[in-house]
Design a protein around this motif. Structure first.
Motif, PDB file in Angstrom:
ATOM      1  N   HIS A   1       1.008  -1.149  -0.156  1.00 40.03           N
ATOM      2  CA  HIS A   1      -0.133   0.087  -0.092  1.00 40.03           C
ATOM      3  C   HIS A   1       0.806   1.320  -0.053  1.00 40.03           C
ATOM      4  O   HIS A   1       1.799   1.572   0.989  1.00 40.03           O
TER       5      HIS A   1
ATOM      6  N   ILE B   1       1.238   5.452  -0.781  1.00 38.78           N
ATOM      7  CA  ILE B   1       0.530   6.661  -1.023  1.00 38.78           C
ATOM      8  C   ILE B   1       1.410   7.555  -1.985  1.00 38.78           C
ATOM      9  O   ILE B   1       2.735   7.986  -1.439  1.00 38.78           O
TER      10      ILE B   1
ATOM     11  N   HIS C   1      -3.533   6.535  -3.892  1.00 39.91           N
ATOM     12  CA  HIS C   1      -3.095   5.445  -3.328  1.00 39.91           C
ATOM     13  C   HIS C   1      -2.725   4.404  -4.311  1.00 39.91           C
ATOM     14  O   HIS C   1      -3.457   4.606  -5.335  1.00 39.91           O
TER      15      HIS C   1
END
Length: 106
Positions: free
Chosen positions: A20, A22, A28
């Motif tokens: 994951h 950012i 994202h």
């Protein structure tokens, strides 16, 4: 080089990360290309540089410009393969600018 060949290089070098992330944009992503991991190996730099040079060759470039942070290795290799000049830009007050006496003509 096909998209799948490029992806294989990034996977094989551990440069295609899963997780994951950012992004700077605030978006994202579940995958991220950490190009520096791929560009540690000069044979990979040569392969990717050749693929990029092949795409740029039809434009008949005279100079390759790359960002100093993260782009020096691949930018120089693309320029080498094209047989043209290589320069780089650096951040100054948050913007990429030419420094060190580099100039681009018309």
């Amino acid at each position: 080089m096909t998209d799948s060949e490029a992806l294989r290089i990034f996977r094989d070098t551990g440069a295609l990360l899963d997780g994951h992330f950012i992004l700077r944009s605030g978006l994202h992503s579940r995958q991220y290309f950490q190009c520096a991991l791929a560009l540690q190996q000069m044979p990979v730099v040569e392969q990717l540089g050749a693929a990029l040079a092949a795409q740029a060759r039809t434009l008949a470039p005279t100079t390759v410009v790359a960002p100093a942070m993260g782009g020096l290795v691949i930018g120089q290799e693309v320029a080498r393969q094209l047989g043209v000049r290589f320069i780089f830009v650096e951040k100054e007050e948050g913007k990429l600018v030419l420094r060190r006496g580099f100039r681009i003509g018309r």
